[in-house]
Design a protein around this motif. Sequence first.
Motif, mmCIF file in Angstrom:
data_model
loop_
_atom_site.group_PDB
_atom_site.id
_atom_site.type_symbol
_atom_site.label_atom_id
_atom_site.label_comp_id
_atom_site.label_asym_id
_atom_site.label_seq_id
_atom_site.Cartn_x
_atom_site.Cartn_y
_atom_site.Cartn_z
ATOM 1 N N LEU A 1 48.618 3.257 79.601
ATOM 2 C CA LEU A 1 47.619 4.147 80.207
ATOM 3 C C LEU A 1 46.261 3.474 80.313
ATOM 4 N N THR B 1 51.575 12.648 86.751
ATOM 5 C CA THR B 1 52.294 12.293 85.530
ATOM 6 C C THR B 1 51.629 12.910 84.305
ATOM 7 N N GLU C 1 51.669 11.536 80.372
ATOM 8 C CA GLU C 1 52.142 10.315 79.727
ATOM 9 C C GLU C 1 51.714 10.225 78.263
ATOM 10 N N ALA D 1 56.701 8.822 80.255
ATOM 11 C CA ALA D 1 55.974 9.410 81.388
ATOM 12 C C ALA D 1 56.853 10.454 82.056
ATOM 13 N N ARG E 1 57.164 12.277 85.420
ATOM 14 C CA ARG E 1 56.635 12.091 86.777
ATOM 15 C C ARG E 1 57.112 13.243 87.659
#
Lengths: 229, 459
Positions: B245, B279, B281, B303, B305
């Motif tokens: 990230l 997302t 995460e 993650a 998505r």
Amino acid sequence: MRPAILALLAIGLLGGPLGMGSAGAAAEEIGIATLVKPQVQAFPPGEPSRDLVTRNPIERGLKVKLVGREAFLKIDFTRAFGCKQQTLDGRRVSGVLKILGPSDAELGDAARSCAPKVRFSLGKFLLALLPGEPPIDVDTPETVSGVKGTYVRFLIDPLVGTFVAVDEGVVTVQAKAGGDPVEVEAGQWVVVPPGGLPTRPASLSSLEELEDSPLQLRDFTTERPGPPQ
Amino acid sequence: MRRTLLSLLLLLGFVSLAPGSWAASAAWRAESEVDLAEGLSALDAGDNAAAVDWLGKAVALAPDEGTPRYWRGLALLRLGRAREAAAEIEASLAAHQPPEVDRERALADLAAARKASEGAAVTVELPEGQPAERAVDDRGLWDRTVGLSAAGDSNPNLLSNDLRVPAPGPGGKVVRGGDSDGLGRVELRLGIYPFHTREEPNLGVTLETRRAFHFDFGYLDLGLVRGAVQLAFGSNPQGYLDGPLGSGRVPFGGSSRFAALFQAGGAVYRLGSEPYFHTVEGAAVLSLRETPATSTRFDLGYADRRFSGGLLSDPRRSGQDLSLGVSQLFYFGGWNRSLRLGARGVDRRAGPEFSASFLEGNGELVWPVGLRWSVVLEGRAREDHYDRRESNLFNPAGSRRHDTTLQTAAAIVWAATDRLRWTVRGAYTRRRSNVDLGDGLPDLGYRRLGISAGLSWEL
């Protein structure tokens, strides 16, 4: 008899300023250790090493080595450090140096009296220097910094290089590798990596972000493929 | 997206004012430190009146610091001014920066001063100072970086050269695989570290946004806004740890055997004017330093998505990614000379067409080639194995999709100043796929060459 006395006087007069760099000048006090948390080893020039304790005098050229995470040394530099004896507002202390954790430093240059200089080889340092005092040269493996009337922090590590952060005033950082000096102002910091110039480490952002074509390959058969035109 | 960018620019403008005002308010530190030293020296010598004066000056310069207040309280107590002493010691304990002595001792001194103010006789022994832990490499509350770049992309649509497909949107345009385009990109990154004065843990909040602007293929203008909360422990030579990230700040240092970074956040992507996906995460990065010059890094990432189902957003891609990576770093005399060799595996849960796992080997060499110049070489080889037959999009009876992607990149970085960095970067990607589009059409493989030049500026 009179020539002999004159000669002795002359030797005495010359011996004062010129003899500062000799072994006798090694005992020139430039400050005092006001707080010592073990273990702090002191290596006076030309003398055997000892453990430094609170209230010990700091001689010009004294090398100190702090061992262990809890080790700490606080030094009050007196005006003798810069040979500026007149006082400002009655202050005798011209600056304060704090050394935290495992560190290596040399406090003053035994060979050069009245040259306020410290050498930081390893560790973490906080230096407060009164405005109006002679500037202190801070020598590290990567840099020579001119500290004048400021509050500055140094971190020196073989892999990191020299980290300099200024909370007050301006510090001029000259990398030993070359380049122009960099002025680090209050609220700023730089890192000088081993063999490099002042910089700020940063990761490189990549250009490629999509993995797959976002185009919906459902209707491509409306047109037959062909060579690009 | 425009609104987000505008808000970020406004925030950036506001933030740029902050360090100046902070620096101005700090223009007392050296003087206060010296006055404190003078006061302690006088106290040590038994000159309590002088100590009160010096420490009073230090208090006036640094009213938020508890240390000069505490010692002034003791000096006042020695002078028999017990009420003032109690007030000063009490104020020292309530100060923003607590006094650099044992707290129990300070509380005992406060009790003694209160007793003395009621007429009791007390003796005052001076305690030994206790240095406060402060991050020597404190880099302030904010990190702010702006990036601008221009690029040429030989194949932004990621299509085989032999393929023509209808371009999205009205007009009936056709996009040919290998149609190149130029683009500009802007990038802003902001990091806030509320506990920056402490050694650790290092808590940070990062916000970054990027946007690409293509000349021809506006529908490929990828925009990203990502926010993350990061918690870091330990130190490393670069002063930051890269994670899935983004990078998180850690203290500078080469002696810490362990460093860790925990991240949680989310991102919103847009393509052109359409939502693409978003997302949620989480990630953890653990770094173990075996020797001063080597370290091993483990990355774990998750993650979720979600593709929205817009014009270019296929909801069948929605799902979860679980990734695990390991890499070995070698430092050659400093953080600016390093080699990283790594491997990464990802398990992707998505619709039957896109569920897959991939394995990747990668490496990166960073090497200075001059005082201000350095070269970064990157390489990556990746194998995508799709789980289901449906991955063969155009022939469900065919074999499962299997892609092989090779990528190499080289960058030259010129550090024009300590804050301004110019980068020229070239990247070549080649993907092969076993899935063809049937009926003599090409497969999902492509070749892509991207050349970019840009700058990154730390505000």
